[in-house]
Motif scaffolding. Sequence first.
Motif, PDB file in Angstrom:
ATOM      1  N   VAL A 142       0.843  -1.189   0.000  1.00  0.00           N
ATOM      2  CA  VAL A 142       0.000   0.000   0.000  1.00  0.00           C
ATOM      3  C   VAL A 142       0.881   1.243   0.000  1.00  0.00           C
ATOM      4  N   GLY A 143       0.295   2.354  -0.367  1.00  0.00           N
ATOM      5  CA  GLY A 143       1.061   3.588  -0.415  1.00  0.00           C
ATOM      6  C   GLY A 143       0.178   4.784  -0.682  1.00  0.00           C
ATOM      7  N   PRO A 144       0.777   5.954  -0.801  1.00  0.00           N
ATOM      8  CA  PRO A 144       0.002   7.191  -0.989  1.00  0.00           C
ATOM      9  C   PRO A 144      -0.672   7.257  -2.355  1.00  0.00           C
ATOM     10  N   HIS A 145      -1.787   7.960  -2.405  1.00  0.00           N
ATOM     11  CA  HIS A 145      -2.504   8.128  -3.669  1.00  0.00           C
ATOM     12  C   HIS A 145      -1.654   8.834  -4.719  1.00  0.00           C
ATOM     13  N   CYS A 146      -0.778   9.744  -4.274  1.00  0.00           N
ATOM     14  CA  CYS A 146       0.028  10.498  -5.235  1.00  0.00           C
ATOM     15  C   CYS A 146       1.049   9.625  -5.962  1.00  0.00           C
ATOM     16  N   ASN A 147       1.363   8.440  -5.410  1.00  0.00           N
ATOM     17  CA  ASN A 147       2.166   7.423  -6.089  1.00  0.00           C
ATOM     18  C   ASN A 147       3.488   7.967  -6.657  1.00  0.00           C
ATOM     19  N   PRO A 148       4.380   8.452  -5.790  1.00  0.00           N
ATOM     20  CA  PRO A 148       5.623   9.066  -6.277  1.00  0.00           C
ATOM     21  C   PRO A 148       6.547   8.110  -7.025  1.00  0.00           C
ATOM     22  N   ALA A 149       6.393   6.795  -6.817  1.00  0.00           N
ATOM     23  CA  ALA A 149       7.233   5.830  -7.527  1.00  0.00           C
ATOM     24  C   ALA A 149       6.617   5.401  -8.858  1.00  0.00           C
ATOM     25  N   ALA A 150       5.452   5.941  -9.188  1.00  0.00           N
ATOM     26  CA  ALA A 150       4.781   5.647 -10.467  1.00  0.00           C
ATOM     27  C   ALA A 150       4.524   4.159 -10.669  1.00  0.00           C
ATOM     28  N   LEU A 151       4.005   3.503  -9.639  1.00  0.00           N
ATOM     29  CA  LEU A 151       3.644   2.095  -9.754  1.00  0.00           C
ATOM     30  C   LEU A 151       2.447   1.949 -10.681  1.00  0.00           C
ATOM     31  N   SER A 193       9.199  -9.559  12.171  1.00  0.00           N
ATOM     32  CA  SER A 193       7.848 -10.089  11.978  1.00  0.00           C
ATOM     33  C   SER A 193       7.759 -10.795  10.639  1.00  0.00           C
ATOM     34  N   ALA A 194       6.659 -11.501  10.409  1.00  0.00           N
ATOM     35  CA  ALA A 194       6.464 -12.161   9.114  1.00  0.00           C
ATOM     36  C   ALA A 194       6.450 -11.141   7.990  1.00  0.00           C
ATOM     37  N   THR A 195       5.866  -9.976   8.246  1.00  0.00           N
ATOM     38  CA  THR A 195       5.830  -8.919   7.230  1.00  0.00           C
ATOM     39  C   THR A 195       7.233  -8.423   6.921  1.00  0.00           C
ATOM     40  N   ASN A 196       8.026  -8.194   7.949  1.00  0.00           N
ATOM     41  CA  ASN A 196       9.403  -7.737   7.757  1.00  0.00           C
ATOM     42  C   ASN A 196      10.226  -8.785   7.010  1.00  0.00           C
ATOM     43  N   ILE A 197      10.021 -10.043   7.344  1.00  0.00           N
ATOM     44  CA  ILE A 197      10.737 -11.122   6.648  1.00  0.00           C
ATOM     45  C   ILE A 197      10.320 -11.176   5.184  1.00  0.00           C
ATOM     46  N   LYS A 198       9.023 -11.023   4.913  1.00  0.00           N
ATOM     47  CA  LYS A 198       8.535 -11.074   3.537  1.00  0.00           C
ATOM     48  C   LYS A 198       9.093  -9.916   2.704  1.00  0.00           C
ATOM     49  N   GLU A 199       9.050  -8.705   3.223  1.00  0.00           N
ATOM     50  CA  GLU A 199       9.577  -7.570   2.456  1.00  0.00           C
ATOM     51  C   GLU A 199      11.073  -7.736   2.216  1.00  0.00           C
ATOM     52  N   SER A 200      11.781  -8.296   3.214  1.00  0.00           N
ATOM     53  CA  SER A 200      13.224  -8.527   3.073  1.00  0.00           C
ATOM     54  C   SER A 200      13.496  -9.533   1.966  1.00  0.00           C
ATOM     55  N   GLU A 238       4.130   7.284   2.742  1.00  0.00           N
ATOM     56  CA  GLU A 238       5.139   6.279   2.438  1.00  0.00           C
ATOM     57  C   GLU A 238       4.480   4.979   1.991  1.00  0.00           C
ATOM     58  N   TYR A 239       5.211   4.200   1.194  1.00  0.00           N
ATOM     59  CA  TYR A 239       4.787   2.850   0.843  1.00  0.00           C
ATOM     60  C   TYR A 239       5.112   1.927   2.009  1.00  0.00           C
ATOM     61  N   THR A 240       4.346   0.847   2.134  1.00  0.00           N
ATOM     62  CA  THR A 240       4.662  -0.157   3.145  1.00  0.00           C
ATOM     63  C   THR A 240       3.989  -1.475   2.781  1.00  0.00           C
ATOM     64  N   LEU A 241       4.481  -2.552   3.328  1.00  0.00           N
ATOM     65  CA  LEU A 241       3.872  -3.872   3.156  1.00  0.00           C
ATOM     66  C   LEU A 241       3.116  -4.205   4.432  1.00  0.00           C
ATOM     67  N   ILE A 242       1.906  -4.724   4.280  1.00  0.00           N
ATOM     68  CA  ILE A 242       1.082  -5.026   5.450  1.00  0.00           C
ATOM     69  C   ILE A 242       0.204  -6.232   5.138  1.00  0.00           C
ATOM     70  N   LYS A 262      -0.825  -3.586  -4.747  1.00  0.00           N
ATOM     71  CA  LYS A 262      -0.703  -5.009  -5.096  1.00  0.00           C
ATOM     72  C   LYS A 262      -1.165  -5.815  -3.892  1.00  0.00           C
ATOM     73  N   ILE A 263      -1.955  -6.844  -4.163  1.00  0.00           N
ATOM     74  CA  ILE A 263      -2.439  -7.712  -3.093  1.00  0.00           C
ATOM     75  C   ILE A 263      -2.237  -9.160  -3.506  1.00  0.00           C
ATOM     76  N   GLY A 264      -1.949 -10.001  -2.553  1.00  0.00           N
ATOM     77  CA  GLY A 264      -1.709 -11.406  -2.823  1.00  0.00           C
ATOM     78  C   GLY A 264      -2.988 -12.173  -3.116  1.00  0.00           C
ATOM     79  N   SER A 265      -2.809 -13.381  -3.591  1.00  0.00           N
ATOM     80  CA  SER A 265      -3.927 -14.282  -3.861  1.00  0.00           C
ATOM     81  C   SER A 265      -3.761 -15.523  -2.993  1.00  0.00           C
ATOM     82  N   ASP A 266      -4.647 -16.492  -3.188  1.00  0.00           N
ATOM     83  CA  ASP A 266      -4.550 -17.743  -2.438  1.00  0.00           C
ATOM     84  C   ASP A 266      -3.627 -18.759  -3.107  1.00  0.00           C
TER      85      ASP A 266
END
Length: 332
Positions: A142-151, A193-200, A238-242, A262-266
């Motif tokens: 997730v991240g800001p609406h202004c999307n500075p990284a142009a995703l 955390s699991a989130t920190n491990i995943k982003e890493s 800021e962008y972040t993974l959650i 971006k969101i994951g699937s099953d």
Amino acid sequence: MAPFDIIEPRIDSTEATPFSANNGACPRTANKPPLSGASIYDGGYSHARERGVRVRIANGTAGQIGLVRAWADSFIQYMVNKGEAPFQVAWYLGDSTASLALLASGTVDMALTYVPSAELQLMESGAASRRVYAFRDRFALVGPHCNPAALEEQDSVYSMFTKIVNAGNADVECPPDPDVRPATRFLSRCDKSATNIKESQIFLAIGQLPWGHDYSRWYHQFIRFPREALRAAAALSEYTLIDYGAWLSAPPCVRAGMRVYKIGSDAADDVLLNPAHLLYRGATSKAPDNEDGALSTAFYEWIVDPAAGMQVTLGFSKAGQTMYSNPPPSKD
């Protein structure tokens, strides 16, 4: 806005300094609050305190957003209807790494965690006797609406992280006018955390190590639990993974300032799948069963029973959306 200081590897203070959205400042030695006690659930039976805590479970986000409480209250009521005297269930707040440590030490009877490799290591060590796939959650970028990284929507998660890295580095070299747009930054909980491990894992997969020396100035280390970290990311654009459950349970005023990119699937091979496994200490070579073993075993089995706890899990919702899905047929 000046780049954030890195959080030193060694943190002497264990007291968390509250985040202030008014000035956007994040303390250099910010840390999670220490584990102190637990939240106690009684199924609505006030006299359950007479019997006290008989089952203990550790978890992070699912506890924060209310799933563990829903499990505990429903299970207590189920057991009372079967003739059991009312009792209490205790939830200990901890990310996956902390929850597994609590299980290994015998502080809790079971842990709900999201790091399969660490879980299997704990099983191999003999500190847990049983492990089962409890449900599927998903991670979201997730991240800001202004999307500075142009995703862009068609980007893969790896492409999105690469764009954040490139845009972040460019904004460090040539900071944008803050009246036009914010600089590109990524908020990491940096807490094992699991989130920190995943982003890493994602950063490593694209050949990046932003936390290494000399660390990347766009990489904002903010050691808090998910809901506090999301508030900070929203306030600072800021962008972040959650994990998606934490996103859905966030206050509308927080989510309104951000969007899901971006969101994951099953799918089992989706990098943003967040598999939740329940580990039970029980009687092992390192952990003889305690006097509450029967109730703990019953709770563990009730949680993953399709006619019992799974109904609570699959019916659990926030913001009008169900949060979890069935685990796949699995041998573990």
